[in-house]
Design a protein around this motif. Structure first.
Motif, short mmCIF file in Angstrom:
data_model
loop_
_atom_site.label_atom_id
_atom_site.label_comp_id
_atom_site.label_asym_id
_atom_site.label_seq_id
_atom_site.Cartn_x
_atom_site.Cartn_y
_atom_site.Cartn_z
N PHE A 8 0.70 -1.10 -0.10
CA PHE A 8 -0.20 -0.05 0.10
C PHE A 8 0.90 0.97 0.10
O PHE A 8 2.02 1.25 0.48
N ILE A 9 0.33 2.43 -0.42
CA ILE A 9 1.01 3.75 -0.44
C ILE A 9 1.09 4.25 0.92
O ILE A 9 0.30 4.01 1.64
N ASP A 10 2.16 4.82 1.07
CA ASP A 10 2.66 5.44 2.43
C ASP A 10 2.14 6.68 2.40
O ASP A 10 2.82 7.91 2.62
N THR A 11 0.64 6.78 2.59
CA THR A 11 0.24 8.12 2.97
C THR A 11 -1.28 7.77 4.10
O THR A 11 -1.53 6.58 4.35
N ASN A 12 -1.88 9.06 4.38
CA ASN A 12 -3.08 8.62 5.29
C ASN A 12 -4.08 7.70 4.36
O ASN A 12 -4.76 7.14 5.20
N GLU A 17 -6.92 2.60 3.68
CA GLU A 17 -7.45 1.57 2.97
C GLU A 17 -6.78 0.55 3.19
O GLU A 17 -7.79 -0.43 3.26
N LEU A 18 -5.81 0.22 3.86
CA LEU A 18 -5.32 -0.96 4.40
C LEU A 18 -6.11 -1.30 5.51
O LEU A 18 -6.46 -2.60 5.75
N LYS A 34 -0.31 -10.75 11.81
CA LYS A 34 -0.20 -9.51 11.00
C LYS A 34 1.02 -9.16 11.50
O LYS A 34 1.57 -8.88 12.57
N SER A 35 2.00 -8.87 10.37
CA SER A 35 3.40 -8.50 10.50
C SER A 35 3.33 -6.82 10.92
O SER A 35 2.31 -6.29 11.00
N LYS A 36 4.33 -6.33 11.15
CA LYS A 36 4.63 -4.99 11.51
C LYS A 36 4.53 -4.39 9.84
O LYS A 36 4.87 -5.06 8.85
N VAL A 37 4.75 -3.11 9.78
CA VAL A 37 4.73 -2.52 8.43
C VAL A 37 6.01 -2.48 7.85
O VAL A 37 7.05 -1.80 8.81
N TYR A 46 5.72 2.95 -1.32
CA TYR A 46 5.14 1.76 -0.81
C TYR A 46 5.87 1.11 0.20
O TYR A 46 6.75 0.95 0.72
N ASN A 47 4.43 0.41 1.31
CA ASN A 47 4.91 -0.20 2.08
C ASN A 47 4.23 -1.62 2.14
O ASN A 47 3.51 -1.75 1.48
N ASN A 48 4.90 -2.64 2.81
CA ASN A 48 4.19 -3.83 2.93
C ASN A 48 3.94 -4.22 4.39
O ASN A 48 4.58 -4.01 5.24
#
Length: 56
Positions: A8-12, A17-18, A34-37, A46-48
């Motif tokens: 997911f994109i690293d925005t508010n 959305e996540l 559920k892992s950390k970001v 982007y983050n995972n």
């Protein structure tokens, strides 16, 4: 067990959305972990996050 990688994109908006997607997953599956970001590499926007799920 199934492992999902959500990118997911690293925005508010991306974080909201996540969380919405995770709520939808919780309605139909057990979330085992559920892992950390994890931040993207080399200045990526982007983050995972990794989610382990199992059928209800």
């Amino acid at each position: 067990m199934i492992k999902i990688r959500a990118t997911f994109i690293d925005t508010n908006e991306g974080n909201k959305e996540l969380e919405k997607v995770i709520k939808n997953i919780e309605e139909n599956f057990y979330i085992l972990n559920k892992s950390k970001v994890y931040k993207g590499r080399n200045g990526s926007r982007y983050n995972n996050v990794y989610i382990d799920i199992q059928e209800k």
